[in-house]
Scaffold this active site. Structure first.
Site, PDB file in Angstrom:
ATOM      1  N   THR A 282     -15.745 -20.182  -2.779  1.00 27.22           N
ATOM      2  CA  THR A 282     -14.443 -20.555  -3.348  1.00 27.22           C
ATOM      3  C   THR A 282     -14.384 -20.129  -4.812  1.00 27.22           C
ATOM      4  O   THR A 282     -13.387 -19.557  -5.271  1.00 27.22           O
ATOM      5  CB  THR A 282     -14.216 -22.080  -3.227  1.00 27.22           C
TER       6      THR A 282
ATOM      7  N   GLY B 290     -23.968 -28.593  -3.670  1.00 32.15           N
ATOM      8  CA  GLY B 290     -25.328 -28.062  -3.628  1.00 32.15           C
ATOM      9  C   GLY B 290     -25.626 -27.245  -2.386  1.00 32.15           C
ATOM     10  O   GLY B 290     -26.759 -26.805  -2.194  1.00 32.15           O
TER      11      GLY B 290
ATOM     12  N   GLU C 129     -24.798 -27.031 -11.980  1.00 31.52           N
ATOM     13  CA  GLU C 129     -23.410 -27.471 -11.793  1.00 31.52           C
ATOM     14  C   GLU C 129     -23.214 -28.861 -12.390  1.00 31.52           C
ATOM     15  O   GLU C 129     -22.217 -29.143 -13.050  1.00 31.52           O
ATOM     16  CB  GLU C 129     -23.065 -27.478 -10.299  1.00 31.52           C
TER      17      GLU C 129
HETATM   18  C1  5RP Z   1     -22.967 -24.677  -4.644  1.00 32.92           C
HETATM   19  C2  5RP Z   1     -21.884 -25.642  -4.356  1.00 32.92           C
HETATM   20  C3  5RP Z   1     -20.603 -25.114  -3.816  1.00 32.92           C
HETATM   21  O1  5RP Z   1     -19.559 -25.521  -4.627  1.00 32.92           O
HETATM   22  C4  5RP Z   1     -20.403 -25.651  -2.430  1.00 32.92           C
HETATM   23  O2  5RP Z   1     -21.529 -25.336  -1.621  1.00 32.92           O
HETATM   24  C5  5RP Z   1     -19.134 -25.076  -1.774  1.00 32.92           C
HETATM   25  O3  5RP Z   1     -19.330 -23.729  -1.473  1.00 32.92           O
HETATM   26  P1  5RP Z   1     -18.190 -22.815  -0.879  1.00 32.92           P
HETATM   27  O4  5RP Z   1     -17.131 -22.678  -1.926  1.00 32.92           O
HETATM   28  O5  5RP Z   1     -18.894 -21.519  -0.580  1.00 32.92           O
HETATM   29  O6  5RP Z   1     -17.653 -23.470   0.376  1.00 32.92           O
HETATM   30  O7  5RP Z   1     -22.009 -26.822  -4.555  1.00 32.92           O
HETATM   31  O8  5RP Z   1     -24.148 -25.304  -5.028  1.00 32.92           O
END
Ligand code: 5RP
Length: 217
Positions: A31, A95, A103
């Protein structure tokens, strides 16, 4: 709507939170990748970014956006990131991309945390998505035993994954997290735990759910 399209629409909406001259905190994941691409289009308006992972750093630099050190920038006005789950109080599980510690640091340093999700990430109670916990490698088994005893959840080593900080990740399955603030605090106390993928003590301030139109919570 396809999940990727919902992610892209949430990311495009988040650009409205970027003000001229800002140093933008940037999370990690698919995202956020859409958000970085959108940021690339307005890069002349921002001073730079603070990145939560090597992956995001590479993408930011690919767009010619300067990546700065949090130690040099101090507190940030805005942090934009995704999540794996989001409850009605804007508390999150994060995560899935193993970037949780950086983060969490940037979220803590930021005045406004804008979280981007697609509708599948909305849950009434956190815990369906396995909870990531970053752990110092030598403490992996110890921490797994303590987590099992404390929560009843099943920790599974994310074999083969090493975080940007050189640590390992345990994913805790079968949790139903009634009190996320208490669980975050409790798991943080276990020696060897670097950070817990619960963002409850410092939840998101704004959640954008991708759709046509995007929903701002
Ligand atoms: C990474 C994260 C991401 O924000 C979470 O895994 C969502 O990922 P995506 O946008 O690919 O669905 O916490 O550590």
């Amino acid at each position: 709507m396809p999940q990727n399209e919902a992610k892209r629409l949430a990311a495009e909406k988040a650009i409205e939170y970027v003000e001229d001259g800002m140093i933008v905190g940037v999370g990690t994941g698919s995202t956020v990748a859409f958000f970085i691409d959108a940021l690339g289009r307005i890069k002349h308006r921002i001073a730079g970014a603070v990145s939560s992972s090597e992956q995001s750093t590479a993408r930011l630099r690919g767009h010619g956006i300067e990546v700065m050190e949090l130690n040099d920038t101090g507190e940030l006005a805005l942090y934009v990131d995704g999540a794996d789950e989001c409850d009605p109080h804007k508390r999150l599980i994060k995560g899935g991309g193993a970037a949780l510690t950086r983060e969490k640091i940037i979220a803590e340093a930021s005045e406004k945390f804008v979280c981007l999700i697609d509708p599948s990430k909305q849950v009434p109670i956190l815990g369906r998505f396995p909870l990531p916990v970053e752990v110092i490698p030598m403490a992996r088994s110890l921490v797994a035993r303590r987590i099992l005893a404390l929560t009843g959840g099943q920790p599974v080593w994310r074999d083969g994954v090493v975080t940007d900080n050189g640590n390992v990740v345990l994913d805790v399955h079968n949790l139903s997290i009634i009190d996320p603030v208490a669980m975050e605090k409790e798991l943080n106390q276990i020696p060897g735990v670097v950070s817990v993928g619960l963002f409850a003590r410092r939840p998101a301030d704004v959640v954008i759910v991708g759709g046509e139109p995007p929903q701002v919570l």
